[in-house]
Design a protein around this motif. Structure first.
Motif, PDB file in Angstrom:
ATOM      1  N   ARG A 127       0.831  -1.208   0.000  1.00 57.12           N
ATOM      2  CA  ARG A 127       0.000   0.000   0.000  1.00 57.12           C
ATOM      3  C   ARG A 127       0.865   1.257   0.000  1.00 57.12           C
ATOM      4  N   ASP A 130       1.917   1.720  -3.456  1.00 56.92           N
ATOM      5  CA  ASP A 130       0.835   2.259  -4.285  1.00 56.92           C
ATOM      6  C   ASP A 130       0.783   3.781  -4.240  1.00 56.92           C
ATOM      7  N   CYS A 138      -0.579   4.517  -9.995  1.00 54.09           N
ATOM      8  CA  CYS A 138      -0.818   3.126  -9.603  1.00 54.09           C
ATOM      9  C   CYS A 138      -2.165   2.618 -10.090  1.00 54.09           C
ATOM     10  N   ARG A 143       0.763  -3.980  -9.993  1.00 55.39           N
ATOM     11  CA  ARG A 143       1.922  -3.558  -9.206  1.00 55.39           C
ATOM     12  C   ARG A 143       3.243  -4.017  -9.818  1.00 55.39           C
ATOM     13  N   ALA A 179      -3.579  -2.687  -7.273  1.00 56.44           N
ATOM     14  CA  ALA A 179      -3.363  -1.672  -6.244  1.00 56.44           C
ATOM     15  C   ALA A 179      -4.652  -1.472  -5.440  1.00 56.44           C
ATOM     16  N   ASP A 182      -6.932   1.084  -6.842  1.00 49.55           N
ATOM     17  CA  ASP A 182      -7.663   0.589  -7.997  1.00 49.55           C
ATOM     18  C   ASP A 182      -8.911  -0.171  -7.548  1.00 49.55           C
TER      19      ASP A 182
END
Length: 193
Positions: A127, A130, A138, A143, A179, A182
């Motif tokens: 995270r 991200d 991101c 990733r 991510a 996302d």
């Protein structure tokens, strides 16, 4: 309605409009640790371990090549099929190095993180990856591809993130490639019309 400025027909404006220049550089503020890692990776506390491991591998390859030359065999260095140099470096990252990487990131904060008590260390690292904007957006890219793109662009993404991604992929963790942002953006709001 706003008033407009009028000039007489015969008079010229006293000055010309300034030309816009896009030659100056605008940068975002970046934490000191990220600047140090990206500008001088050898100063990173984890870089000591990686450079020692890389030098050991280079020494082994050199001795193998010398032995092959003495035996009359052609010089060849074989990498594992399908693995890049970065993935080989990520395989050598230990859990202790990953813990130290996260501890260094947390050490820069003034307060402790809230609402992350139930997250695993790997999820916290991913995270943080991200939301690290210096490596590009991101959203809309997984990733691993984002890490590879940042590496190709010479942005020196942390190899620890690649190590975490590879380990979680080997474990079979669901939706580790996507991510978290996302996931939030792709979710449907309850009650939205």
């Amino acid at each position: 309605m706003p008033t407009t400025r009028r000039t007489s027909r015969g008079s010229r404006p006293s000055g010309r409009q300034a030309t816009l220049s896009f030659n100056h550089r605008v940068t975002k503020s970046v934490p000191k640790s990220i600047k140090n890692i990206s500008s001088a990776p050898a100063k990173s506390p984890l870089a000591k371990h990686v450079t020692h491991a890389e030098s050991d591998v280079k020494d082994e390859v050199a001795t193998d090549a010398e032995e092959n030359a003495q035996l009359g065999e052609p010089k060849q260095v074989e990498l594992e099929p399908g693995k890049t140099e970065a993935e080989l470096r990520a395989d050598k990252i230990t859990d202790r190095q990953i813990d130290q990487y996260w501890h260094n990131i947390e050490g820069e904060r003034r307060t402790r993180r809230l609402h992350q008590e139930d997250l695993s260390l790997s999820e916290k690292i991913l995270r943080y990856w991200d939301v690290s904007s210096q490596y590009g957006p991101c959203v809309g890219i997984n990733r691993l591809k984002r890490w590879q793109r940042a590496d190709k662009l010479g942005l020196s993404p942390p190899v620890e993130v690649l190590a975490v991604l590879m380990r979680e992929e080997d474990k079979g963790t669901r939706r580790i490639e996507t991510a978290y942002m996302d996931n939030i953006l792709n979710s449907t709001a309850i009650g939205a019309d």
